[in-house]
Design a protein around this motif. Structure first.
Motif, PDB file in Angstrom:
ATOM      1  N   SER A   1       2.035  -5.608   8.109  1.00 55.73           N
ATOM      2  CA  SER A   1       2.365  -6.932   8.238  1.00 55.73           C
ATOM      3  C   SER A   1       3.403  -7.223   7.314  1.00 55.73           C
ATOM      4  O   SER A   1       3.455  -6.261   6.279  1.00 55.73           O
ATOM      5  CB  SER A   1       1.194  -7.908   8.150  1.00 55.73           C
ATOM      6  OG  SER A   1       0.832  -8.202   6.722  1.00 55.73           O
ATOM      7  N   PRO A   2       4.030  -8.497   7.284  1.00 56.53           N
ATOM      8  CA  PRO A   2       5.228  -8.528   6.263  1.00 56.53           C
ATOM      9  C   PRO A   2       4.400  -9.092   5.029  1.00 56.53           C
ATOM     10  O   PRO A   2       4.859  -8.855   3.819  1.00 56.53           O
ATOM     11  CB  PRO A   2       5.778  -9.962   6.662  1.00 56.53           C
ATOM     12  CG  PRO A   2       5.499 -10.141   8.296  1.00 56.53           C
ATOM     13  CD  PRO A   2       4.261  -9.564   8.100  1.00 56.53           C
ATOM     14  N   TYR A   3       3.053  -9.008   4.842  1.00 60.31           N
ATOM     15  CA  TYR A   3       2.427  -9.206   3.638  1.00 60.31           C
ATOM     16  C   TYR A   3       1.621  -8.147   3.115  1.00 60.31           C
ATOM     17  O   TYR A   3       1.428  -8.118   1.834  1.00 60.31           O
ATOM     18  CB  TYR A   3       1.214 -10.596   3.808  1.00 60.31           C
ATOM     19  CG  TYR A   3       1.918 -11.591   4.767  1.00 60.31           C
ATOM     20  CD1 TYR A   3       2.910 -12.520   4.451  1.00 60.31           C
ATOM     21  CD2 TYR A   3       1.661 -11.797   6.146  1.00 60.31           C
ATOM     22  CE1 TYR A   3       3.529 -13.518   4.957  1.00 60.31           C
ATOM     23  CE2 TYR A   3       1.914 -12.890   6.901  1.00 60.31           C
ATOM     24  CZ  TYR A   3       3.066 -13.595   6.255  1.00 60.31           C
ATOM     25  OH  TYR A   3       3.708 -14.563   7.103  1.00 60.31           O
ATOM     26  N   LEU A   4       0.986  -7.444   3.887  1.00 56.92           N
ATOM     27  CA  LEU A   4       0.148  -6.258   3.427  1.00 56.92           C
ATOM     28  C   LEU A   4       0.505  -4.864   4.058  1.00 56.92           C
ATOM     29  O   LEU A   4       1.235  -5.066   4.970  1.00 56.92           O
ATOM     30  CB  LEU A   4      -1.336  -6.398   3.872  1.00 56.92           C
ATOM     31  CG  LEU A   4      -2.021  -7.846   3.329  1.00 56.92           C
ATOM     32  CD1 LEU A   4      -3.291  -7.924   3.868  1.00 56.92           C
ATOM     33  CD2 LEU A   4      -2.057  -7.753   1.694  1.00 56.92           C
ATOM     34  N   GLY A   5       0.575  -3.937   2.882  1.00 56.86           N
ATOM     35  CA  GLY A   5       0.785  -2.550   3.477  1.00 56.86           C
ATOM     36  C   GLY A   5      -0.087  -1.665   2.656  1.00 56.86           C
ATOM     37  O   GLY A   5      -1.053  -2.022   1.669  1.00 56.86           O
ATOM     38  N   PHE A   6       0.030  -0.380   2.904  1.00 57.65           N
ATOM     39  CA  PHE A   6      -0.702   0.612   2.304  1.00 57.65           C
ATOM     40  C   PHE A   6       0.111   1.969   1.901  1.00 57.65           C
ATOM     41  O   PHE A   6       1.144   2.120   2.667  1.00 57.65           O
ATOM     42  CB  PHE A   6      -2.056   1.129   3.146  1.00 57.65           C
ATOM     43  CG  PHE A   6      -1.443   2.300   4.151  1.00 57.65           C
ATOM     44  CD1 PHE A   6      -1.742   3.603   3.931  1.00 57.65           C
ATOM     45  CD2 PHE A   6      -0.978   1.797   5.157  1.00 57.65           C
ATOM     46  CE1 PHE A   6      -1.260   4.468   4.950  1.00 57.65           C
ATOM     47  CE2 PHE A   6      -0.709   2.567   6.289  1.00 57.65           C
ATOM     48  CZ  PHE A   6      -0.791   3.901   6.124  1.00 57.65           C
ATOM     49  N   ARG A   7      -0.313   2.744   1.073  1.00 60.95           N
ATOM     50  CA  ARG A   7       0.452   3.917   0.730  1.00 60.95           C
ATOM     51  C   ARG A   7      -0.599   5.074   0.464  1.00 60.95           C
ATOM     52  O   ARG A   7      -1.533   4.758  -0.410  1.00 60.95           O
ATOM     53  CB  ARG A   7       1.634   3.766  -0.262  1.00 60.95           C
ATOM     54  CG  ARG A   7       1.111   3.317  -1.618  1.00 60.95           C
ATOM     55  CD  ARG A   7       2.321   3.157  -2.651  1.00 60.95           C
ATOM     56  NE  ARG A   7       1.881   2.806  -3.831  1.00 60.95           N
ATOM     57  CZ  ARG A   7       2.905   2.488  -4.733  1.00 60.95           C
ATOM     58  NH1 ARG A   7       4.127   2.483  -4.842  1.00 60.95           N
ATOM     59  NH2 ARG A   7       2.144   2.140  -5.956  1.00 60.95           N
ATOM     60  N   ILE A   8      -0.094   6.163   0.315  1.00 59.93           N
ATOM     61  CA  ILE A   8      -0.888   7.403  -0.029  1.00 59.93           C
ATOM     62  C   ILE A   8       0.060   7.785  -1.311  1.00 59.93           C
ATOM     63  O   ILE A   8       0.944   8.155  -0.872  1.00 59.93           O
ATOM     64  CB  ILE A   8      -0.970   8.454   0.968  1.00 59.93           C
ATOM     65  CG1 ILE A   8      -2.157   8.029   2.127  1.00 59.93           C
ATOM     66  CG2 ILE A   8      -1.865   9.651  -0.009  1.00 59.93           C
ATOM     67  CD1 ILE A   8      -3.247   7.305   1.535  1.00 59.93           C
ATOM     68  N   ASN A   9      -0.484   7.889  -2.630  1.00 60.46           N
ATOM     69  CA  ASN A   9       0.496   8.040  -3.777  1.00 60.46           C
ATOM     70  C   ASN A   9       0.070   9.045  -4.313  1.00 60.46           C
ATOM     71  O   ASN A   9      -1.342   9.125  -4.996  1.00 60.46           O
ATOM     72  CB  ASN A   9       0.603   6.692  -4.558  1.00 60.46           C
ATOM     73  CG  ASN A   9       1.917   6.574  -5.327  1.00 60.46           C
ATOM     74  OD1 ASN A   9       2.998   7.252  -4.913  1.00 60.46           O
ATOM     75  ND2 ASN A   9       1.611   6.008  -6.311  1.00 60.46           N
ATOM     76  N   ALA A  10       1.002  10.123  -4.901  1.00 67.77           N
ATOM     77  CA  ALA A  10       0.736  11.025  -5.831  1.00 67.77           C
ATOM     78  C   ALA A  10       1.418  11.345  -6.757  1.00 67.77           C
ATOM     79  O   ALA A  10       2.425  10.912  -6.890  1.00 67.77           O
ATOM     80  CB  ALA A  10       0.686  12.587  -4.833  1.00 67.77           C
ATOM     81  N   LEU A  11       0.794  11.361  -8.093  1.00 65.79           N
ATOM     82  CA  LEU A  11       1.362  11.510  -9.510  1.00 65.79           C
ATOM     83  C   LEU A  11       0.968  12.803 -10.110  1.00 65.79           C
ATOM     84  O   LEU A  11      -0.059  12.949  -9.897  1.00 65.79           O
ATOM     85  CB  LEU A  11       1.268  10.398 -10.361  1.00 65.79           C
ATOM     86  CG  LEU A  11       1.736   9.049  -9.712  1.00 65.79           C
ATOM     87  CD1 LEU A  11       0.431   8.302  -9.131  1.00 65.79           C
ATOM     88  CD2 LEU A  11       2.160   8.081 -11.130  1.00 65.79           C
ATOM     89  N   GLY A  12       1.706  13.267 -10.782  1.00 67.94           N
ATOM     90  CA  GLY A  12       1.215  14.486 -11.495  1.00 67.94           C
ATOM     91  C   GLY A  12       2.117  14.666 -12.671  1.00 67.94           C
ATOM     92  O   GLY A  12       3.462  14.480 -13.001  1.00 67.94           O
TER      93      GLY A  12
END
Length: 423
Positions: A100-111
């Motif tokens: 939606s214009p307000y909410l999103g999701f992500r799969i995020n990897a850091l290393g």
């Protein structure tokens, strides 16, 4: 009664019955009662939607991180402070979608690698240790500016808070000399045998600052903190919660750009009202056709016809009309079918001429303005008959009655052009 007249009336009745069936097919319940526009209610809120393939993004970035481990709040046992010499590089890759214009999701990897001061006893520090880690999180993102400032896919700058949860794996834990640390009097996790790897479940929170470069690319700067249990680096000393703070920068690549389809059902009320008016007009025609059929049936059997010479008829109203929206002389695609029908009738009756009369609603506009508007409406219909459907201009007489004449008692029905036979 003339046989020809009877046959014409029966044909009209058959057409009315077909119209009745069509009206019933389009409505769940048929009723002779007029439908009022006040029966319709709407949600004034604008709703947004998009195709499931839109608003995906890929994120690539890099930055630095600083772990905070083995911390306490009292004097000499404050084992770790921020030491810039122990900051290390971290690398980031993620993907997600704004649903939606307000909410999103992500799969995020850091290393990357981590360095931290190593406590050996309760008196202080002795050297430092290092390890490698990778952190994978599922994160919920919130676009503050769309929520408070209105939806704008072209906004240059946005602030996006996010929270998430995931897993962190650290391995190759060694001291500054590259050796596996020996057991000391510092309490280790589960036993005095020093482990070289660990699994933890961090909770993450942070802020992303997004700068729009173009429809498909954003630059972002992000500050984030991940919170772990005390066994993050396999040393259990000090506070029960440890942390790793990161500062990142990079780019978001928007697959298909950022776009939303807006819908507000209140904007359709005027169209619903116009459809109601058309439905009510059709119901009136059906009722009149029913009365005609009843009258014809009462005259059966028909008497012998008498030959009567009919007098010439002039200015006979025709069935087709063309309706317009308020303050407009543009013929809508829905109304063009009536212009087409009129053109077909004129082609089938090459000796007939037509009077094209334009009208306007007296409740809107001055008399002078309405006269001009009705002229534009009549001209628009005549031009379409001539230029698009090939009707000779000499067969059309164009007239404007403005709002001085109102063919219908309901004022907004008078935004109309009416065809009349011109003998």
């Amino acid at each position: 009664m003339k046989a020809k007249s009877v046959y014409s009336m029966l044909a009209l009745a058959a057409g009315a019955m077909a119209l009745t069936q069509s009206a019933k097919a389009q409505e769940v319940v048929y009723s002779d009662e007029t439908v009022s526009v006040t029966e319709f209610t709407c949600d004034p809120k604008t709703h947004y939607s998009s195709n499931w393939r839109d608003n995906w993004f890929i994120q690539i970035g890099a930055g630095i991180n600083q772990p905070f481990v083995e911390r306490t709040q009292s004097g000499k046992n404050n084992y770790n402070t921020v030491d810039r010499k122990l900051m290390t590089a971290t690398y980031n890759f993620g993907f997600g979608r704004w649903f939606s214009p307000y909410l999103g999701f992500r799969i995020n990897a850091l290393g990357g690698a981590l360095h931290w001061d190593t406590p050996t006893d309760a008196a202080g520090l002795n050297g430092w240790s290092r390890g490698k880690h990778v952190n994978l999180n599922a994160e919920l993102m919130w676009d503050m500016f769309n929520s408070f400032g209105g939806v704008n896919p072209d906004r240059v700058f946005s602030i996006i808070p996010f929270v998430g949860i995931g897993g962190d794996y650290m391995w190759d834990i060694r001291d500054s000399q590259g050796n596996v640390p020996a057991a000391t009097n510092v309490k280790r996790y589960k036993s005095d045998a020093y482990k070289t790897s660990s699994w933890t479940l961090p909770v993450t929170a942070g802020l992303q600052f997004r700068f729009r470069l173009c429809k498909y690319v954003d630059f972002f700067a992000e500050a984030r903190a991940s919170f772990y249990g005390d066994n993050f680096n396999n040393v259990v000393v000090g506070d029960a919660v440890e942390a790793n703070v990161s500062v990142l920068g990079g780019f978001n690549f928007n697959i298909g750009g950022r776009d939303w389809k807006a819908y507000n059902e209140c904007a359709s009320l005027s169209q619903i009202a116009a459809l109601n008016n058309e439905v009510n007009a059709l119901r009136g025609q059906v009722l009149a056709a029913d009365q005609t059929i009843a009258g014809l049936q009462s005259q059966l059997p028909c008497p012998e016809p008498k030959v009567v010479t009919a007098a010439p008829v002039s200015n006979v109203p025709l069935m087709s009309t063309v309706r317009f929206t308020i303050d407009s002389a543009v013929i809508s695609p829905e109304e063009e079918v009536n212009v087409y029908n009129m053109a077909e009738w004129l082609k089938a009756n090459p000796k007939e001429n037509v009077l094209v009369v334009g009208y306007a609603d007296k409740d809107t506009g001055t008399s002078e303005y309405n006269l001009q508007l009705s002229q534009e409406r009549a001209d628009a219909v005549a031009d379409m008959l001539v230029n698009k459907y090939g009707i000779a201009k000499s067969r059309l007489t164009v007239k404007a009655d403005g709002s001085s004449v109102q063919p219908y008692s309901t004022n907004d029905w008078n935004r109309i052009v009416i065809f009349t036979q011109d003998k």
